[in-house]
Design a protein around this motif. Sequence first.
Motif, mmCIF file in Angstrom:
data_model
loop_
_atom_site.group_PDB
_atom_site.id
_atom_site.type_symbol
_atom_site.label_atom_id
_atom_site.label_comp_id
_atom_site.label_asym_id
_atom_site.label_seq_id
_atom_site.Cartn_x
_atom_site.Cartn_y
_atom_site.Cartn_z
ATOM 1 N N THR A 37 -0.146 3.038 0.871
ATOM 2 C CA THR A 37 0.632 1.885 0.426
ATOM 3 C C THR A 37 0.026 0.618 1.042
ATOM 4 O O THR A 37 -0.830 0.705 1.924
ATOM 5 N N TRP A 134 8.038 -3.668 -3.566
ATOM 6 C CA TRP A 134 6.715 -4.060 -4.080
ATOM 7 C C TRP A 134 5.641 -3.117 -3.547
ATOM 8 O O TRP A 134 4.750 -2.685 -4.295
ATOM 9 N N ASP A 135 5.719 -2.788 -2.249
ATOM 10 C CA ASP A 135 4.766 -1.833 -1.669
ATOM 11 C C ASP A 135 4.765 -0.524 -2.458
ATOM 12 O O ASP A 135 3.707 0.024 -2.798
ATOM 13 N N ARG A 138 3.381 -0.903 -6.036
ATOM 14 C CA ARG A 138 1.915 -0.976 -5.997
ATOM 15 C C ARG A 138 1.307 0.402 -5.750
ATOM 16 O O ARG A 138 0.332 0.794 -6.388
ATOM 17 N N ASP A 143 4.040 -1.757 -10.621
ATOM 18 C CA ASP A 143 4.586 -3.057 -10.247
ATOM 19 C C ASP A 143 4.807 -4.037 -11.396
ATOM 20 O O ASP A 143 5.591 -4.967 -11.245
ATOM 21 N N GLU A 186 3.971 -11.700 -5.363
ATOM 22 C CA GLU A 186 2.671 -11.888 -4.718
ATOM 23 C C GLU A 186 2.782 -12.892 -3.570
ATOM 24 O O GLU A 186 2.186 -12.709 -2.506
ATOM 25 N N HIS A 197 -3.297 -8.542 -3.814
ATOM 26 C CA HIS A 197 -4.062 -7.851 -4.855
ATOM 27 C C HIS A 197 -4.299 -6.384 -4.507
ATOM 28 O O HIS A 197 -5.110 -5.716 -5.159
ATOM 29 N N TRP A 198 -3.573 -5.881 -3.511
ATOM 30 C CA TRP A 198 -3.787 -4.502 -3.064
ATOM 31 C C TRP A 198 -3.560 -3.523 -4.209
ATOM 32 O O TRP A 198 -2.685 -3.698 -5.057
ATOM 33 N N SER A 199 -4.378 -2.478 -4.229
ATOM 34 C CA SER A 199 -4.204 -1.367 -5.136
ATOM 35 C C SER A 199 -4.632 -0.111 -4.410
ATOM 36 O O SER A 199 -5.278 -0.197 -3.351
#
Length: 210
Positions: A37, A134-135, A138, A143, A186, A197-199
Amino acid sequence: MNAAPQTPDPRPALARATEQLAELLDGLRPGQLDAPTPCAEFDVRALLGHVTGVADRFANLGEGGSVVGPGVPEWAAGLPAGDWPDTYRRARERLLAAWRDDARLEAVVTAPWGTVPGRIALSGCVMETVVHGWDLARALGRDPGLDPEPAALALATAERAVPAGSRAHIPFDEARPVPADAGVHERLAAWLGRDPHWSPGTAGRGTGTA
């Protein structure tokens, strides 16, 4: 002189934020529990334990008890994927019931960050729930379409409670820049030190917890 604006009733935002998080758990698969995550120290399993623990601790607070407790409950390690939706929903229902009485919003309570009116403490719970929602979204690749309304309260709370400068003694990395047209989720993630922009493909670049 005008009086300082009062923090709005956080309960509608909390209801929506917890509902949205619960919806993300529908269809959770066993193989997703070990997925990374945006919180470097939490995989999905630990994150779910944390958000359920947050709901339980703030339910305790609304019931007149304490928020003291582990960041991730020990029982989370062995809970199967199929049990998480009902487990979180039970914690959510207890949390919302604990704060149903309007008087709890004005009662002075001891939150993790100090002694404050209930509405301030519960706004912190909204912040935690939204950013961890959100974590989770994602981490699960789900999301798009997150509700911006609870995130707006969460961002306002974060900007008041988490300093823009040094964060040496709190569990957040430095705020990150975002473009002017960034969405509210964001902006919240970036303010709390996450990579907006984490993925899963960028795992290993996760950031602070809480």
